[in-house]
Design an enzyme around this catalytic site. Structure first.
Site, PDB file in Angstrom:
ATOM      1  N   SER A   1      40.472  31.923  41.453  1.00 43.31           N
ATOM      2  CA  SER A   1      39.782  32.583  40.349  1.00 43.31           C
ATOM      3  C   SER A   1      38.469  31.937  39.942  1.00 43.31           C
ATOM      4  O   SER A   1      37.736  32.503  39.128  1.00 43.31           O
ATOM      5  CB  SER A   1      40.712  32.673  39.130  1.00 43.31           C
TER       6      SER A   1
ATOM      7  N   GLY B   1      41.003  27.871  38.966  1.00 40.09           N
ATOM      8  CA  GLY B   1      41.360  28.875  39.957  1.00 40.09           C
ATOM      9  C   GLY B   1      42.561  28.452  40.761  1.00 40.09           C
ATOM     10  O   GLY B   1      42.923  27.276  40.798  1.00 40.09           O
TER      11      GLY B   1
END
Length: 416
Positions: free
Chosen positions: A120, A370
Protein backbone atom coordinates in the site's frame (compact mmCIF):
# COMPACT_ATOMS: atom_id res chain seq x y z
CA UNK A 1 8.40 6.58 27.93
CA UNK A 2 4.72 6.20 27.17
CA UNK A 3 4.03 3.03 25.23
CA UNK A 4 2.00 3.21 22.06
CA UNK A 5 0.60 0.89 19.45
CA UNK A 6 0.91 1.63 15.77
CA UNK A 7 -1.82 1.05 12.98
CA UNK A 8 2.22 -4.50 10.00
CA UNK A 9 20.19 -15.80 13.89
CA UNK A 10 22.58 -13.27 12.10
CA UNK A 11 22.02 -9.66 13.10
CA UNK A 12 23.93 -6.57 12.10
CA UNK A 13 23.36 -2.94 12.96
CA UNK A 14 25.56 0.09 12.36
CA UNK A 15 25.14 3.60 13.61
CA UNK A 16 25.63 6.23 11.20
CA UNK A 17 -0.24 -6.31 -15.64
CA UNK A 18 -0.05 -7.48 -17.57
CA UNK A 19 -1.89 -4.20 -17.17
CA UNK A 20 -3.72 -3.70 -13.90
CA UNK A 21 -2.72 -6.96 -12.28
CA UNK A 22 -3.05 -7.27 -8.54
CA UNK A 23 -1.52 -9.64 -6.05
CA UNK A 24 -4.22 -10.72 -3.63
CA UNK A 25 -3.36 -8.32 -0.80
CA UNK A 26 -2.12 -5.47 -2.98
CA UNK A 27 -3.41 -2.05 -2.00
CA UNK A 28 -6.04 -3.75 0.10
CA UNK A 29 -3.63 -4.63 2.88
CA UNK A 30 -4.59 -2.78 5.96
CA UNK A 31 -3.37 0.39 7.48
CA UNK A 32 -0.69 0.10 10.08
CA UNK A 33 -1.99 2.92 12.14
CA UNK A 34 0.81 4.41 12.74
CA UNK A 35 0.77 1.24 12.11
CA UNK A 36 -1.60 -1.65 12.73
CA UNK A 37 -2.14 -4.50 10.30
CA UNK A 38 -4.61 -7.31 10.78
CA UNK A 39 -4.17 -10.86 9.57
CA UNK A 40 -7.81 -11.84 9.46
CA UNK A 41 -8.78 -10.07 6.26
CA UNK A 42 -6.09 -8.20 4.35
CA UNK A 43 -8.74 -6.26 2.46
CA UNK A 44 -10.25 -4.67 5.53
CA UNK A 45 -8.95 -1.51 7.14
CA UNK A 46 -8.79 -1.63 10.90
CA UNK A 47 -8.79 1.38 13.16
CA UNK A 48 -5.53 1.74 14.92
CA UNK A 49 -4.64 2.05 18.49
CA UNK A 50 -1.85 4.54 18.68
CA UNK A 51 -0.24 7.76 19.87
CA UNK A 52 -2.29 9.73 22.31
CA UNK A 53 -0.59 13.08 22.38
CA UNK A 54 -1.50 16.57 21.31
CA UNK A 55 0.79 18.49 18.96
CA UNK A 56 2.81 20.90 21.04
CA UNK A 57 2.25 24.60 20.54
CA UNK A 58 5.91 25.02 19.62
CA UNK A 59 7.73 22.51 17.46
CA UNK A 60 9.33 19.94 19.79
CA UNK A 61 12.94 18.93 19.49
CA UNK A 62 13.64 15.52 18.04
CA UNK A 63 14.97 13.08 20.61
CA UNK A 64 18.58 12.04 20.25
CA UNK A 65 18.89 9.12 17.87
CA UNK A 66 18.58 5.96 19.98
CA UNK A 67 20.80 3.42 18.24
CA UNK A 68 20.31 0.84 20.99
CA UNK A 69 16.52 0.98 20.68
CA UNK A 70 16.72 0.77 16.90
CA UNK A 71 19.06 -2.21 17.04
CA UNK A 72 16.80 -3.93 19.59
CA UNK A 73 13.78 -3.36 17.35
CA UNK A 74 15.54 -4.84 14.33
CA UNK A 75 16.88 -7.82 16.26
CA UNK A 76 13.48 -8.42 17.87
CA UNK A 77 11.88 -9.02 14.48
CA UNK A 78 13.42 -12.49 14.30
CA UNK A 79 10.59 -14.04 16.31
CA UNK A 80 7.97 -13.71 13.58
CA UNK A 81 9.88 -12.55 10.51
CA UNK A 82 12.69 -14.06 8.50
CA UNK A 83 14.40 -10.77 7.72
CA UNK A 84 14.34 -7.06 8.41
CA UNK A 85 16.13 -3.96 7.21
CA UNK A 86 15.77 -0.40 8.46
CA UNK A 87 17.31 2.93 7.56
CA UNK A 88 17.21 6.24 9.42
CA UNK A 89 18.40 9.33 7.51
CA UNK A 90 18.57 13.07 7.93
CA UNK A 91 20.64 15.72 9.73
CA UNK A 92 19.22 14.56 13.09
CA UNK A 93 21.04 11.23 12.85
CA UNK A 94 21.74 8.31 10.55
CA UNK A 95 21.55 4.60 11.20
CA UNK A 96 21.15 1.34 9.29
CA UNK A 97 20.44 -2.17 10.48
CA UNK A 98 19.52 -5.63 9.25
CA UNK A 99 18.58 -8.91 10.86
CA UNK A 100 17.70 -12.44 9.87
CA UNK A 101 18.56 -14.04 6.55
CA UNK A 102 17.68 -13.11 2.99
CA UNK A 103 17.27 -16.78 2.06
CA UNK A 104 16.46 -19.45 4.66
CA UNK A 105 17.98 -22.15 2.45
CA UNK A 106 21.37 -20.56 1.86
CA UNK A 107 21.59 -18.43 5.00
CA UNK A 108 22.56 -15.42 2.90
CA UNK A 109 22.73 -12.19 4.91
CA UNK A 110 20.10 -9.52 4.42
CA UNK A 111 21.39 -6.81 2.05
CA UNK A 112 20.98 -3.37 3.61
CA UNK A 113 20.26 -2.02 0.12
CA UNK A 114 17.88 -4.87 -0.73
CA UNK A 115 14.67 -4.41 -2.70
CA UNK A 116 11.22 -5.18 -1.34
CA UNK A 117 7.59 -5.07 -2.37
CA UNK A 118 5.72 -1.91 -1.34
CA UNK A 119 2.09 -3.00 -1.02
CA UNK A 120 0.00 0.00 0.00
CA UNK A 121 2.95 2.40 -0.04
CA UNK A 122 2.09 2.38 -3.75
CA UNK A 123 -0.87 4.59 -2.82
CA UNK A 124 1.53 7.46 -2.21
CA UNK A 125 2.73 7.22 -5.80
CA UNK A 126 -0.80 6.93 -7.22
CA UNK A 127 -1.96 9.89 -5.12
CA UNK A 128 1.00 11.97 -6.29
CA UNK A 129 0.15 11.29 -9.93
CA UNK A 130 -3.52 12.23 -9.42
CA UNK A 131 -2.49 15.48 -7.73
CA UNK A 132 -0.07 16.20 -10.58
CA UNK A 133 -2.95 15.76 -13.01
CA UNK A 134 -4.97 18.18 -10.88
CA UNK A 135 -2.13 20.72 -11.07
CA UNK A 136 -2.21 20.30 -14.84
CA UNK A 137 -5.97 20.96 -14.89
CA UNK A 138 -6.64 17.49 -16.25
CA UNK A 139 -8.88 16.60 -13.32
CA UNK A 140 -10.89 18.59 -10.76
CA UNK A 141 -10.65 17.27 -7.23
CA UNK A 142 -14.17 18.40 -6.33
CA UNK A 143 -15.76 16.85 -9.40
CA UNK A 144 -17.56 13.50 -8.97
CA UNK A 145 -15.43 10.60 -10.15
CA UNK A 146 -18.58 9.15 -11.75
CA UNK A 147 -18.33 11.90 -14.38
CA UNK A 148 -14.85 10.71 -15.36
CA UNK A 149 -15.55 6.99 -15.03
CA UNK A 150 -19.19 6.38 -15.91
CA UNK A 151 -20.41 2.90 -15.05
CA UNK A 152 -17.57 1.96 -12.70
CA UNK A 153 -19.63 2.60 -9.56
CA UNK A 154 -23.29 1.61 -9.11
CA UNK A 155 -25.79 4.10 -10.52
CA UNK A 156 -27.50 4.51 -7.15
CA UNK A 157 -24.33 5.79 -5.46
CA UNK A 158 -24.24 9.46 -4.47
CA UNK A 159 -21.58 11.67 -6.12
CA UNK A 160 -18.10 10.84 -4.82
CA UNK A 161 -15.42 13.43 -5.50
CA UNK A 162 -11.88 12.66 -6.62
CA UNK A 163 -10.64 14.28 -3.41
CA UNK A 164 -12.74 11.86 -1.36
CA UNK A 165 -11.08 8.92 -3.10
CA UNK A 166 -7.66 10.20 -2.09
CA UNK A 167 -8.38 11.12 1.53
CA UNK A 168 -10.34 7.95 2.37
CA UNK A 169 -13.67 9.71 2.92
CA UNK A 170 -15.52 8.14 -0.03
CA UNK A 171 -17.33 5.50 2.03
CA UNK A 172 -16.69 2.94 -0.70
CA UNK A 173 -16.96 -0.63 0.57
CA UNK A 174 -13.92 -2.87 0.81
CA UNK A 175 -13.13 -6.40 -0.25
CA UNK A 176 -13.66 -8.99 2.46
CA UNK A 177 -11.99 -12.26 3.35
CA UNK A 178 -14.79 -13.98 1.46
CA UNK A 179 -13.86 -12.26 -1.82
CA UNK A 180 -10.26 -13.46 -2.09
CA UNK A 181 -8.30 -16.29 -0.42
CA UNK A 182 -6.51 -15.11 2.72
CA UNK A 183 -5.64 -18.36 4.50
CA UNK A 184 -1.99 -19.46 4.22
CA UNK A 185 -2.59 -22.28 1.75
CA UNK A 186 -4.91 -20.06 -0.29
CA UNK A 187 -2.23 -17.39 -0.44
CA UNK A 188 0.30 -19.91 -1.74
CA UNK A 189 -2.11 -21.38 -4.29
CA UNK A 190 -3.46 -18.07 -5.62
CA UNK A 191 -0.53 -15.68 -5.46
CA UNK A 192 -0.34 -15.53 -9.26
CA UNK A 193 -4.06 -14.88 -9.78
CA UNK A 194 -4.94 -11.98 -12.05
CA UNK A 195 -7.69 -9.50 -11.10
CA UNK A 196 -8.27 -6.25 -12.95
CA UNK A 197 -9.15 -3.10 -11.07
CA UNK A 198 -12.61 -3.25 -12.58
CA UNK A 199 -13.11 -6.75 -11.22
CA UNK A 200 -11.91 -5.76 -7.77
CA UNK A 201 -14.16 -2.72 -7.64
CA UNK A 202 -17.10 -4.80 -8.87
CA UNK A 203 -16.51 -7.31 -6.06
CA UNK A 204 -16.18 -4.57 -3.44
CA UNK A 205 -19.34 -2.66 -4.36
CA UNK A 206 -21.44 -5.76 -3.79
CA UNK A 207 -21.00 -5.00 -0.10
CA UNK A 208 -22.78 -2.16 1.75
CA UNK A 209 -21.12 1.25 1.69
CA UNK A 210 -19.24 2.11 4.85
CA UNK A 211 -21.28 5.24 5.51
CA UNK A 212 -24.07 7.03 3.68
CA UNK A 213 -22.69 10.50 2.98
CA UNK A 214 -19.31 10.75 1.19
CA UNK A 215 -17.00 13.19 2.94
CA UNK A 216 -18.70 12.84 6.32
CA UNK A 217 -16.25 10.31 7.82
CA UNK A 218 -12.87 8.76 7.14
CA UNK A 219 -12.05 5.06 6.89
CA UNK A 220 -8.81 3.68 5.49
CA UNK A 221 -9.23 1.31 2.58
CA UNK A 222 -8.14 0.26 -0.87
CA UNK A 223 -11.18 0.57 -3.13
CA UNK A 224 -10.84 4.33 -3.49
CA UNK A 225 -7.30 3.89 -4.81
CA UNK A 226 -8.37 1.18 -7.24
CA UNK A 227 -10.76 3.78 -8.66
CA UNK A 228 -8.04 6.48 -8.53
CA UNK A 229 -5.71 4.27 -10.56
CA UNK A 230 -8.49 3.66 -13.10
CA UNK A 231 -8.92 7.43 -13.25
CA UNK A 232 -5.22 7.93 -14.03
CA UNK A 233 -5.49 5.44 -16.85
CA UNK A 234 -8.65 7.01 -18.25
CA UNK A 235 -7.18 10.52 -18.23
CA UNK A 236 -3.78 9.60 -19.66
CA UNK A 237 -4.56 6.63 -21.87
CA UNK A 238 -1.66 4.72 -20.28
CA UNK A 239 -1.23 2.34 -17.38
CA UNK A 240 -0.83 3.90 -13.96
CA UNK A 241 2.51 2.06 -13.70
CA UNK A 242 3.78 3.86 -16.80
CA UNK A 243 2.64 7.21 -15.43
CA UNK A 244 4.39 6.57 -12.11
CA UNK A 245 7.55 5.60 -13.96
CA UNK A 246 7.61 8.63 -16.26
CA UNK A 247 6.40 11.21 -13.74
CA UNK A 248 8.26 10.10 -10.61
CA UNK A 249 10.78 7.28 -10.97
CA UNK A 250 12.71 8.61 -13.97
CA UNK A 251 12.82 12.32 -12.95
CA UNK A 252 14.05 11.39 -9.46
CA UNK A 253 16.50 8.80 -10.81
CA UNK A 254 15.01 6.09 -8.62
CA UNK A 255 17.03 3.43 -10.38
CA UNK A 256 16.12 0.62 -8.01
CA UNK A 257 12.37 1.27 -7.95
CA UNK A 258 10.02 -0.37 -10.42
CA UNK A 259 6.30 -0.45 -11.08
CA UNK A 260 6.02 -3.82 -12.85
CA UNK A 261 3.00 -4.73 -14.91
CA UNK A 262 3.76 -8.41 -15.57
CA UNK A 263 7.11 -9.36 -14.01
CA UNK A 264 6.54 -11.60 -10.98
CA UNK A 265 10.15 -11.48 -9.80
CA UNK A 266 12.13 -9.00 -7.69
CA UNK A 267 15.24 -7.88 -9.62
CA UNK A 268 18.47 -7.25 -7.81
CA UNK A 269 19.43 -8.11 -4.22
CA UNK A 270 16.49 -8.78 -1.92
CA UNK A 271 15.25 -10.79 1.02
CA UNK A 272 12.85 -13.56 0.12
CA UNK A 273 9.27 -13.49 1.31
CA UNK A 274 7.79 -16.57 2.97
CA UNK A 275 4.55 -17.83 4.40
CA UNK A 276 4.43 -20.51 7.07
CA UNK A 277 1.97 -23.33 6.47
CA UNK A 278 2.66 -24.94 9.85
CA UNK A 279 -0.28 -24.56 12.28
CA UNK A 280 1.94 -23.10 15.01
CA UNK A 281 3.66 -20.61 12.67
CA UNK A 282 6.98 -21.76 14.08
CA UNK A 283 8.77 -21.40 10.73
CA UNK A 284 8.76 -25.15 10.13
CA UNK A 285 6.50 -24.94 7.08
CA UNK A 286 7.95 -22.02 5.14
CA UNK A 287 6.99 -21.64 1.49
CA UNK A 288 8.81 -19.10 -0.65
CA UNK A 289 6.29 -16.60 -2.07
CA UNK A 290 8.79 -13.99 -3.26
CA UNK A 291 7.42 -14.32 -6.76
CA UNK A 292 3.82 -13.15 -7.01
CA UNK A 293 1.53 -11.30 -9.35
CA UNK A 294 2.38 -7.58 -9.48
CA UNK A 295 -0.17 -4.82 -9.77
CA UNK A 296 -1.72 -2.23 -7.49
CA UNK A 297 0.55 -3.17 -4.59
CA UNK A 298 3.32 -4.57 -6.73
CA UNK A 299 5.80 -1.70 -6.77
CA UNK A 300 9.33 -2.61 -5.69
CA UNK A 301 11.89 -0.28 -4.12
CA UNK A 302 14.75 0.12 -1.66
CA UNK A 303 15.26 2.10 1.51
CA UNK A 304 17.49 4.62 -0.25
CA UNK A 305 15.03 5.16 -3.11
CA UNK A 306 12.03 5.62 -0.79
CA UNK A 307 14.08 8.08 1.24
CA UNK A 308 14.82 10.01 -1.94
CA UNK A 309 11.13 9.93 -2.92
CA UNK A 310 10.01 11.22 0.49
CA UNK A 311 12.60 13.98 0.42
CA UNK A 312 11.63 15.15 -3.06
CA UNK A 313 7.94 14.99 -2.24
CA UNK A 314 8.20 16.95 1.01
CA UNK A 315 10.41 19.58 -0.65
CA UNK A 316 7.88 20.22 -3.39
CA UNK A 317 9.79 18.73 -6.30
CA UNK A 318 6.84 16.57 -7.35
CA UNK A 319 3.87 18.79 -6.50
CA UNK A 320 3.22 22.55 -6.54
CA UNK A 321 2.40 24.08 -3.12
CA UNK A 322 -1.43 23.89 -3.46
CA UNK A 323 -1.34 20.18 -4.32
CA UNK A 324 1.28 19.39 -1.68
CA UNK A 325 -0.91 21.14 0.90
CA UNK A 326 -3.78 19.01 -0.38
CA UNK A 327 -1.80 15.85 0.23
CA UNK A 328 -1.01 16.80 3.81
CA UNK A 329 -4.45 18.18 4.71
CA UNK A 330 -6.34 15.92 7.11
CA UNK A 331 -10.12 16.33 6.81
CA UNK A 332 -11.88 17.48 9.96
CA UNK A 333 -14.26 14.53 10.23
CA UNK A 334 -14.68 11.52 12.54
CA UNK A 335 -12.76 8.33 11.85
CA UNK A 336 -15.12 5.41 11.39
CA UNK A 337 -14.83 3.21 14.46
CA UNK A 338 -12.17 5.49 15.89
CA UNK A 339 -11.42 6.00 19.57
CA UNK A 340 -9.22 8.03 21.90
CA UNK A 341 -6.52 5.40 21.39
CA UNK A 342 -6.01 5.90 17.66
CA UNK A 343 -3.75 8.53 16.05
CA UNK A 344 -6.62 10.96 15.52
CA UNK A 345 -8.27 10.35 18.91
CA UNK A 346 -11.43 9.39 17.07
CA UNK A 347 -10.93 11.93 14.30
CA UNK A 348 -9.41 11.53 10.83
CA UNK A 349 -5.63 11.17 10.66
CA UNK A 350 -5.01 10.56 6.94
CA UNK A 351 -4.45 13.20 4.30
CA UNK A 352 -4.61 12.48 0.57
CA UNK A 353 -2.39 9.43 0.96
CA UNK A 354 -0.11 9.82 4.02
CA UNK A 355 -1.11 9.43 7.64
CA UNK A 356 -0.26 11.94 10.37
CA UNK A 357 0.98 10.64 13.70
CA UNK A 358 1.99 12.58 16.80
CA UNK A 359 4.03 10.85 19.48
CA UNK A 360 3.75 11.45 23.23
CA UNK A 361 6.96 13.49 23.02
CA UNK A 362 5.18 15.91 20.66
CA UNK A 363 7.03 14.87 17.48
CA UNK A 364 4.72 14.64 14.45
CA UNK A 365 5.55 12.51 11.43
CA UNK A 366 3.82 11.80 8.15
CA UNK A 367 4.18 8.73 6.03
CA UNK A 368 2.67 5.51 4.78
CA UNK A 369 2.78 1.82 5.51
CA UNK A 370 2.27 -1.07 3.18
CA UNK A 371 2.05 -4.81 2.97
CA UNK A 372 1.74 -7.62 0.50
CA UNK A 373 2.16 -11.31 1.24
CA UNK A 374 5.65 -11.86 2.61
CA UNK A 375 6.54 -8.17 2.86
CA UNK A 376 5.65 -5.34 5.23
CA UNK A 377 7.21 -1.89 4.93
CA UNK A 378 6.81 1.77 5.75
CA UNK A 379 8.29 5.23 5.33
CA UNK A 380 7.91 8.19 7.71
CA UNK A 381 9.49 11.60 8.11
CA UNK A 382 9.19 14.79 10.06
CA UNK A 383 7.86 17.60 7.91
CA UNK A 384 11.24 19.36 7.97
CA UNK A 385 12.95 16.09 6.89
CA UNK A 386 15.39 16.22 9.79
CA UNK A 387 14.67 12.57 10.50
CA UNK A 388 13.37 9.96 8.07
CA UNK A 389 12.71 6.26 8.50
CA UNK A 390 12.25 3.48 5.95
CA UNK A 391 11.90 -0.14 6.99
CA UNK A 392 10.92 -3.50 5.53
CA UNK A 393 10.49 -6.91 7.10
CA UNK A 394 9.29 -10.33 6.01
CA UNK A 395 6.50 -11.74 8.20
CA UNK A 396 5.76 -15.45 7.83
CA UNK A 397 2.01 -15.43 8.44
CA UNK A 398 1.00 -13.20 5.55
CA UNK A 399 1.38 -9.51 4.85
CA UNK A 400 1.32 -6.76 7.43
CA UNK A 401 0.56 -8.76 10.48
CA UNK A 402 3.10 -8.01 13.18
CA UNK A 403 2.32 -4.78 14.95
CA UNK A 404 5.00 -5.46 17.54
CA UNK A 405 7.78 -5.04 14.99
CA UNK A 406 6.23 -1.90 13.52
CA UNK A 407 5.59 -0.39 16.94
CA UNK A 408 9.16 -0.94 18.02
CA UNK A 409 10.93 0.41 14.97
CA UNK A 410 8.82 3.55 14.54
CA UNK A 411 8.84 4.37 18.24
CA UNK A 412 12.61 3.79 18.37
CA UNK A 413 13.12 6.20 15.47
CA UNK A 414 10.87 9.05 16.57
CA UNK A 415 9.40 8.47 20.00
CA UNK A 416 12.33 7.53 22.22
Amino acid sequence: MTSQTFPTDHTTATVRSRRKRLPLPGLACMALTAVVLSTAAPALAAPAASPAAVVAASKPDLPKLNAAALQAAVEGSSVSATAMLARVSGPAGQWTGTSGVADVTTGEAVPADGRFRLGSVTKMFIGTVVLQLAAEDQVELDRPVQEYLPGVLPAEYPPISVRQLLDYTSGLPELTAGDLPTDPQGIVDHRFDDHTFGELVAMAVKHPRLFDRPGSMQSYGATGYYVAALLVEKLTGRSYQREITDRILLPLNLRHTTAPETDTTIPGPHAHGYIDLSPAHDKTGLVDITEQNPGAGGMISTGADLDRFLTALFRGRLLPPPQLDEMFTVPNVPYLGGSDQDPGHGRAFYGAGPMRVTFPNGVTVRGKTGSTFGYTDGMFATRDLKRRLVYSFNPVTGGGNDRRIVNQIITAAFGS
